[in-house]
Design a protein around this motif. Structure first.
Motif, PDB file in Angstrom:
ATOM      1  N   ALA A   1       0.903  -1.355   0.203  1.00 14.76           N
ATOM      2  CA  ALA A   1       0.091  -0.039  -0.058  1.00 14.76           C
ATOM      3  C   ALA A   1       0.827   1.239  -0.079  1.00 14.76           C
TER       4      ALA A   1
ATOM      5  N   THR B   1      -8.202  -1.269   0.181  1.00 15.51           N
ATOM      6  CA  THR B   1      -8.930  -0.327  -0.796  1.00 15.51           C
ATOM      7  C   THR B   1      -8.101   0.441  -1.439  1.00 15.51           C
ATOM      8  N   LYS B   2      -7.105   1.133  -0.690  1.00 16.83           N
ATOM      9  CA  LYS B   2      -5.998   1.881  -1.473  1.00 16.83           C
ATOM     10  C   LYS B   2      -5.325   1.251  -2.563  1.00 16.83           C
TER      11      LYS B   2
ATOM     12  N   GLU C   1      -7.922   0.549  -5.540  1.00 12.92           N
ATOM     13  CA  GLU C   1      -8.266   1.809  -6.313  1.00 12.92           C
ATOM     14  C   GLU C   1      -7.026   2.200  -7.318  1.00 12.92           C
ATOM     15  N   TYR C   2      -5.888   1.903  -6.753  1.00 12.26           N
ATOM     16  CA  TYR C   2      -4.660   2.060  -7.510  1.00 12.26           C
ATOM     17  C   TYR C   2      -4.574   1.160  -9.068  1.00 12.26           C
TER      18      TYR C   2
END
Ligand code: ZN
Length: 261
Positions: free
Chosen positions: A68, A104-105, A108-109
């Motif tokens: 992350a 989530t990070k 989304e990336y």
């Protein structure tokens, strides 16, 4: 030709050669999804051994916390990869909720990159089906494979309306819930997978070999009152449509289009 649109070939260990032989002999076109960087590197060597193996890069939600904070380092791998996966969220098996923001990070990336690079995605959605649907809408990712869907039927129907594809796997042979889900999936969105070698191992304790895909196809045929041949043909046509005209999928596209349905 049979389609295994979600498998973990790098996990076969000492039966790897046997697995690759089965893929060649039974003509199983296999999307080899990565879990992380080392997994993708290994899959690329396997991909070089057979045109039927398509390695794709992703970071599995379980591995997301480690990546992350170094997302830009993943870009070269994403750029090299012809599609994206395995990516997603796991809010069911992963109990440590402190990892959810990192999951989530990372997801989304990848979704932003998939949109920008116009690549299809292969998604793990366990316990986060609704969140994934909302993210697909937000990032406008139209070409998505939802792998081993086992969530609520109302979200399934929303994902179907959105146009997502679904891989039905080995659990369809054993589970009424998965059978009910498989019946809901429209013909044009149906794909098949094994998630092997772990898929069957999780269900039955035995290492799942690539030929297990035949049982998935047979079971889907029985469920849908269709022959196994016609299910296989439908799935193959669907994957060809999903690949669209991506230039980096030209070779795979040619193999799938030329092989007899
Ligand atoms: Zn998987």
């Amino acid at each position: 030709m049979l389609i295994d649109a979600h498998a973990h070939l790098d996990k076969y260990g000492d039966v790897l050669d046997q697995a690759l032989d089965e893929i060649e002999q039974q003509r199983i076109f296999t999307i080899a999804t990565a879990m992380d960087v080392p997994s993708y590197v290994q899959l690329q060597t396997l991909g070089a051994r057979s045109p039927l193996i398509l390695p794709t890069f992703g970071i599995h939600p379980r591995r997301a916390p480690e990546y992350a904070d170094r997302l830009t380092g993943l870009l070269p791998f994403i750029e090299r990869s012809p599609a994206i996966g395995e990516i997603g969220l796991d809010f069911h098996w992963v109990k440590d909720t402190s990892t959810y923001p990192a999951q989530t990070k990372v997801l989304e990336y990848f979704l932003a990159a998939a949109r920008e690079q116009k690549k299809f995605v292969n998604l793990h959605t366990k316990g986060a089906e609704k969140e994934i649907l909302r993210l697909l809408e937000r990032y406008d990712i139209k070409r998505a494979i939802v792998h081993w869907y086992s969530g609520p039927l109302n979200i399934l129907r929303e994902l179907i309306a959105f146009g997502a594809y679904f891989t039905v796997g080995v659990e369809v042979c054993f589970s009424d819930t998965i059978k009910a889900i498989a019946r809901e999936i429209p013909e044009r969105l149906l794909l098949t997978e094994t998630d092997n070698p772990g898929g069957l191992k999780w269900l039955q304790g035995a290492v799942g070999m690539p030929v297990e895909i035949e049982k998935v196809v047979d079971t889907l045929g029985a469920l849908r009152q269709a022959s196994s041949e016609s299910v296989a043909r439908t799935v193959q046509e669907n994957l060809v449509r999903l690949m669209d005209s991506d230039p980096w999928l030209k070779e795979a596209h040619a193999i799938l289009s030329q092989s007899q349905f």
